[in-house]
Motif scaffolding. Structure first.
Motif, PDB file in Angstrom:
ATOM      1  N   GLN A   1     -28.473 -20.798   3.256  1.00  0.00           N
ATOM      2  CA  GLN A   1     -27.169 -20.159   3.625  1.00  0.00           C
ATOM      3  C   GLN A   1     -27.346 -19.325   4.736  1.00  0.00           C
ATOM      4  O   GLN A   1     -28.484 -18.712   4.784  1.00  0.00           O
ATOM      5  CB  GLN A   1     -26.247 -19.660   2.661  1.00  0.00           C
ATOM      6  CG  GLN A   1     -26.155 -20.511   1.335  1.00  0.00           C
ATOM      7  CD  GLN A   1     -25.826 -19.550   0.095  1.00  0.00           C
ATOM      8  OE1 GLN A   1     -26.650 -18.549  -0.441  1.00  0.00           O
ATOM      9  NE2 GLN A   1     -24.454 -19.786  -0.372  1.00  0.00           N
ATOM     10  N   ILE A   2     -26.321 -19.020   5.742  1.00  0.00           N
ATOM     11  CA  ILE A   2     -26.475 -18.192   6.786  1.00  0.00           C
ATOM     12  C   ILE A   2     -25.340 -17.013   6.595  1.00  0.00           C
ATOM     13  O   ILE A   2     -24.101 -17.330   6.623  1.00  0.00           O
ATOM     14  CB  ILE A   2     -26.276 -18.699   8.007  1.00  0.00           C
ATOM     15  CG1 ILE A   2     -27.464 -19.664   8.419  1.00  0.00           C
ATOM     16  CG2 ILE A   2     -26.376 -17.786   9.197  1.00  0.00           C
ATOM     17  CD1 ILE A   2     -28.820 -19.144   8.534  1.00  0.00           C
ATOM     18  N   GLY A   3     -25.690 -15.950   6.389  1.00  0.00           N
ATOM     19  CA  GLY A   3     -24.992 -14.733   6.604  1.00  0.00           C
ATOM     20  C   GLY A   3     -24.832 -13.973   7.681  1.00  0.00           C
ATOM     21  O   GLY A   3     -26.070 -13.552   8.284  1.00  0.00           O
ATOM     22  N   VAL A   4     -23.775 -13.530   8.342  1.00  0.00           N
ATOM     23  CA  VAL A   4     -23.582 -12.762   9.496  1.00  0.00           C
ATOM     24  C   VAL A   4     -23.271 -11.383   9.308  1.00  0.00           C
ATOM     25  O   VAL A   4     -22.449 -11.215   8.142  1.00  0.00           O
ATOM     26  CB  VAL A   4     -22.596 -13.252  10.436  1.00  0.00           C
ATOM     27  CG1 VAL A   4     -22.483 -12.292  11.967  1.00  0.00           C
ATOM     28  CG2 VAL A   4     -22.998 -14.878  10.995  1.00  0.00           C
ATOM     29  N   PHE A   5     -24.069 -10.417   9.610  1.00  0.00           N
ATOM     30  CA  PHE A   5     -23.789  -8.923   9.138  1.00  0.00           C
ATOM     31  C   PHE A   5     -23.480  -8.031  10.489  1.00  0.00           C
ATOM     32  O   PHE A   5     -24.009  -8.415  11.395  1.00  0.00           O
ATOM     33  CB  PHE A   5     -25.184  -8.386   8.477  1.00  0.00           C
ATOM     34  CG  PHE A   5     -25.469  -9.103   6.959  1.00  0.00           C
ATOM     35  CD1 PHE A   5     -24.893  -8.367   5.942  1.00  0.00           C
ATOM     36  CD2 PHE A   5     -25.703 -10.180   6.821  1.00  0.00           C
ATOM     37  CE1 PHE A   5     -25.069  -8.933   4.648  1.00  0.00           C
ATOM     38  CE2 PHE A   5     -25.933 -10.983   5.601  1.00  0.00           C
ATOM     39  CZ  PHE A   5     -25.518 -10.370   4.563  1.00  0.00           C
ATOM     40  N   ALA A   6     -22.951  -6.981  10.083  1.00  0.00           N
ATOM     41  CA  ALA A   6     -22.826  -5.913  11.196  1.00  0.00           C
ATOM     42  C   ALA A   6     -23.327  -4.769  10.359  1.00  0.00           C
ATOM     43  O   ALA A   6     -23.149  -4.226   9.196  1.00  0.00           O
ATOM     44  CB  ALA A   6     -21.495  -5.581  11.499  1.00  0.00           C
ATOM     45  N   ALA A   7     -24.371  -3.992  11.128  1.00  0.00           N
ATOM     46  CA  ALA A   7     -24.978  -2.722  10.607  1.00  0.00           C
ATOM     47  C   ALA A   7     -24.485  -1.648  11.521  1.00  0.00           C
ATOM     48  O   ALA A   7     -24.463  -1.544  12.587  1.00  0.00           O
ATOM     49  CB  ALA A   7     -26.703  -2.891  10.689  1.00  0.00           C
ATOM     50  N   TYR A   8     -24.196  -0.440  10.706  1.00  0.00           N
ATOM     51  CA  TYR A   8     -23.787   0.920  11.693  1.00  0.00           C
ATOM     52  C   TYR A   8     -25.278   1.538  11.582  1.00  0.00           C
ATOM     53  O   TYR A   8     -25.843   1.907  10.559  1.00  0.00           O
ATOM     54  CB  TYR A   8     -22.949   1.445  10.852  1.00  0.00           C
ATOM     55  CG  TYR A   8     -22.423   2.847  11.490  1.00  0.00           C
ATOM     56  CD1 TYR A   8     -21.183   2.626  12.575  1.00  0.00           C
ATOM     57  CD2 TYR A   8     -22.579   4.181  11.274  1.00  0.00           C
ATOM     58  CE1 TYR A   8     -20.742   3.778  13.330  1.00  0.00           C
ATOM     59  CE2 TYR A   8     -22.345   5.099  11.922  1.00  0.00           C
ATOM     60  CZ  TYR A   8     -21.405   4.827  12.930  1.00  0.00           C
ATOM     61  OH  TYR A   8     -20.856   6.000  13.662  1.00  0.00           O
TER      62      TYR A   8
END
Length: 407
Positions: A139-146
């Motif tokens: 699976q591929i997860g796209v993430f945003a990190a602050y």
């Protein structure tokens, strides 16, 4: 339960106190997400399991840590229970902002792979993942990190569904994917995350990402929003300068090869595990543009440019499209690009210590629930680390009274 990697300063006593209060706090915050107290309690125990010493965060391991005879309550929390994973995602974002918020923060977008066997797990398929460095079943997860000077945390996530999934209604239904879900590219998922952060008034000045996300709609959306960016592009991406800037035209790799050697500067992209991350860098300003061209409510001159990174050891090149307020120096752009290291560190920590990739559910909501709970655990640790390492207030000098006023 408190790992050494989570404590870079502060006394053990202080950290233990912060740990206890932070864990009570986050359990109290998530309780309203659940309609039943026992489900809220299971969620709290789930967090305890993620934060525990067990290397594998499987359902059986979490159940044993919670004192349950089996993993059924843990599995029900991720699967059969009725609660909104997106509400938890938003809560994690708001919680992280209480500690990490900074107007000059960088929002970093990236993806990571979750290795899987079989064909039933939602979104699984043979696809490339940098986690394995090859095409594999995952699976591929796209993430945003602050990422700010106060620390870093994940604030958004999305499961990527290949066309082999979105084009198969039966498969989508079996994995409980919402009916309105259509195919979205990884950049489109990232763009939606950026939009959610802006709509929630998350303070940040920059976005950084690799070449998967480096061109197209994301660039235009950030210009309209008045956000700077350092976005990776491929070596064959074409750049050209406008009137008033040194003449530059051609593919990024060609431009790099023709640069005067004096334009290269050795700069640090930030401190890593082995010291300063030094590379040779060059920056070409390509055009000065008025912000009003993208949003009539904004004003000021912004500069579009090309940033080039050269590896000191082997000369390997990387290229970045940039957008920044006019007058921004190369060192600032290099630091922004260097913030991408934080999301890589986050993936490693979340997988090795918090069980990010130990999800045993196969459904759409199971993936998003598991990942959101891991994000909460990670944000909690970021808050504890920041508070434990905060410089204590200076002690006030002791006032000595004159002898005639002493009693």
């Amino acid at each position: 339960m408190i790992r050494r990697s989570w404590m870079s300063g502060g006394s053990i006593e202080t950290t233990l106190e912060l740990w206890a209060s932070a864990l009570r706090d986050v359990k109290g915050r998530i309780a309203p997400l659940f309609t039943q107290a026992r489900v809220a309690a299971s969620a709290g125990q789930f967090l305890d399991g993620l934060l525990g010493d067990e290397r594998r965060k499987t359902g059986w391991m979490r159940a044993e840590a919670a004192g349950d005879p089996g993993p059924w309550r843990q599995q029900a929390l991720l699967g059969r229970g009725r609660w909104d994973a997106d509400a938890l995602r938003d809560m994690v974002r708001d919680y992280a902002m209480e500690t990490l918020a900074d107007p000059e923060a960088v929002l970093v977008v990236d993806e990571t792979g979750f290795l899987k066997q079989g064909k039933a797990s939602c979104g699984v398929g043979r696809q490339y993942t940098g986690s394995a460095g090859k095409i594999t079943n995952c699976q591929i997860g796209v993430f945003a990190a602050y990422v700010s000077r106060h620390g870093h945390a994940f604030i958004d996530r999305a499961l990527y569904l290949p066309k082999a999934w979105t084009g198969d209604a039966d498969r989508m239904a079996a994995a409980h994917v919402p009916k309105e879900t259509a195919f979205s590219t990884k950049p489109a998922l990232a763009l939606a995350m950026i939009g959610r952060a802006i709509a929630a008034c998350v303070p940040f000045g920059w976005v950084a990402a690799d070449s998967v996300y480096g061109v197209g709609d994301i660039e235009m959306a950030l210009r309209r929003a008045g956000k700077g960016y350092v976005l990776g592009v491929n070596a064959n991406h074409h750049f050209g300068s406008w009137i008033g800037k040194p003449p530059v035209a051609g593919a990024a790799e060609e431009i790099a090869g023709a640069l005067d050697p004096s334009l290269w500067k050795r700069l640090s992209a930030g401190a890593g595990t082995k010291g300063e991350r030094l590379h040779d860098w060059a920056y070409c300003e390509l055009a000065d543009l008025d912000a009003a061209a993208y949003d009539e409510s904004r004003s000021g001159l912004w500069t579009r440019g090309l940033l080039i990174r050269k590896n000191i050891a082997d000369g390997a090149l990387a290229f970045f499209s940039t957008w920044c307020p006019a007058g921004t120096d190369i060192a600032t752009l290099v630091r922004v690009e260097g913030h991408r290291w934080a999301i890589e560190d986050g993936f490693e920590t979340a997988k090795n210590e918090l069980g990010l990739d130990h999800n045993e559910t196969r459904s759409w909501h199971g993936w998003h629930r598991h990942v959101s709970l891991v994000m909460l655990a990670f944000a909690m640790m970021a808050a504890i680390r920041h508070r434990a390492n905060a410089t204590p207030p200076p002690k006030r000098p002791r006032t000595v009274l004159p002898k005639h006023k002493q009693t």
